[in-house]
Each structure stands twice: as structure tokens, then as C-alpha cells.
Design a protein around this motif. Structure first.
Motif, mmCIF file in Angstrom:
data_model
loop_
_atom_site.group_PDB
_atom_site.id
_atom_site.type_symbol
_atom_site.label_atom_id
_atom_site.label_comp_id
_atom_site.label_asym_id
_atom_site.label_seq_id
_atom_site.Cartn_x
_atom_site.Cartn_y
_atom_site.Cartn_z
ATOM 1 N N ARG A 16 0.677 -1.267 0.024
ATOM 2 C CA ARG A 16 -0.238 -0.002 0.549
ATOM 3 C C ARG A 16 1.049 1.493 0.130
ATOM 4 N N LYS A 17 2.003 0.949 -0.544
ATOM 5 C CA LYS A 17 2.700 2.259 -1.016
ATOM 6 C C LYS A 17 2.789 3.446 -1.813
ATOM 7 N N VAL A 18 2.715 4.525 -2.079
ATOM 8 C CA VAL A 18 2.294 5.771 -2.501
ATOM 9 C C VAL A 18 3.792 5.409 -4.313
ATOM 10 N N THR A 44 -18.824 6.414 -6.129
ATOM 11 C CA THR A 44 -18.851 5.341 -6.115
ATOM 12 C C THR A 44 -18.535 4.565 -7.610
ATOM 13 N N PHE A 45 -18.194 3.517 -7.381
ATOM 14 C CA PHE A 45 -17.340 2.847 -8.589
ATOM 15 C C PHE A 45 -18.857 3.313 -10.460
ATOM 16 N N LEU A 67 -1.509 4.075 1.341
ATOM 17 C CA LEU A 67 -2.399 4.487 0.667
ATOM 18 C C LEU A 67 -3.708 4.175 1.270
ATOM 19 N N SER A 68 -3.453 3.500 2.188
ATOM 20 C CA SER A 68 -4.369 3.478 3.199
ATOM 21 C C SER A 68 -4.638 4.736 3.892
ATOM 22 N N SER A 75 -8.279 1.966 0.862
ATOM 23 C CA SER A 75 -7.581 0.015 0.973
ATOM 24 C C SER A 75 -9.188 -0.984 0.907
ATOM 25 N N ASP A 76 -9.730 -0.965 -0.106
ATOM 26 C CA ASP A 76 -10.898 -1.087 -0.663
ATOM 27 C C ASP A 76 -10.505 -1.521 -1.855
#
Length: 142
Positions: A16-18, A44-45, A67-68, A75-76
């Protein structure tokens, strides 16, 4: 810039790293990693956004390492990200070009919006609730 959006493309990250995200975006786009700007789509998507408003509508390059973290919260699964080359200048549109692009965007966004209408109706019936377990003799079944 051409004021266009490319097709959706799924990417899978190992962490989860930029820096991992920017590296992956660089690989798929050909933009140098240090020149990649990114932003999380709103809503939303599929997070459809008018390309004329995209520059100001999203937060480009939020100051996060993971990223979280706030304000991203990536995170989703299914999160939409926009990315661009920050060295490419935004081309100023003439009034005619802007109006034509606005018309195209309105059509595109209307096509992608799913509208569901239900015409099902049913008869409403009264509901009586007895709290002491007994039924009053004056009440009849509905």
C-alpha cells in the motif's frame, strides 16, 4: 493535454505504498515515475467525472506515503484513480472547443448513468400490534 480519459484498467499492488502505485502507473502508461500525478475518484464506482472539471474536482497528489492514510483511504477493491503526467501542460480550450467537449461529456455521462425505475405497486394493509398478548374483542382481522 487532450482532455480525454482512457479506458478503465485494473491494477493490483503488492503493498500500500505510494511509490509502488506510482511505479505501477508508470509501467502501464509510459510516464516517468517522478512525473506521475494521481488522484482518487469521487463517489462510487465508476466515479464518472466531467473531464472539464477533473482538474479542480479531485485532490491531486495528496500528501501521504501509505495509500490507506487520510485523505485517500485506498484500502478497498474497486477504487478509481485518475493519473496524469504533471509535466504536460493543460491546453487552454477555445470557447467553441469547450462547448463541444461539454456536449460530448454530457452525452457520455448520461449514457453511463444507470437509471432503474420500478412500476410495482401493492395494496397497503393496516398493521395492529398487541403488546399484552391478547386481542381486543372489538378488533377484527385485517
Amino acid at each position: 493535454s487532450s482532455h480525454t480519459l482512457g479506458p478503465l484498467e485494473e491494477i493490483i499492488l503488492k503493498d500500500r505504498k505510494v511509490e509502488t502505485l506510482k511505479k505501477r502507473l508508470s509501467e502501464i502508461s509510459g510516464i516517468a515515475e517522478e512525473n506521475v500525478d494521481f488522484a482518487k475518484g469521487r463517489g462510487t464506482f465508476p466515479c464518472d467525472c466531467n473531464v472539464l472539471e477533473l482538474e479542480d474536482e479531485v485532490d491531486w497528489n495528496p500528501p501521504v506515503v501509505i495509500l490507506s492514510q487520510y485523505p485517500l483511504y485506498l484500502s478497498d477493491d474497486g477504487v478509481v484513480l485518475y493519473f496524469r503526467d504533471h509535466t504536460e501542460p493543460t491546453r487552454k480550450l477555445t470557447e467553441e472547443e469547450r462547448l463541444e467537449l461539454q456536449k460530448q461529456e454530457t452525452t457520455r455521462l448520461q449514457r453511463s448513468t444507470v437509471r432503474t425505475t420500478y412500476s410495482y405497486t401493492r395494496e397497503e394493509k393496516a398493521l395492529k400490534i398487541y403488546t399484552d398478548g391478547s386481542k381486543s374483542s372489538s378488533d377484527s382481522e385485517v
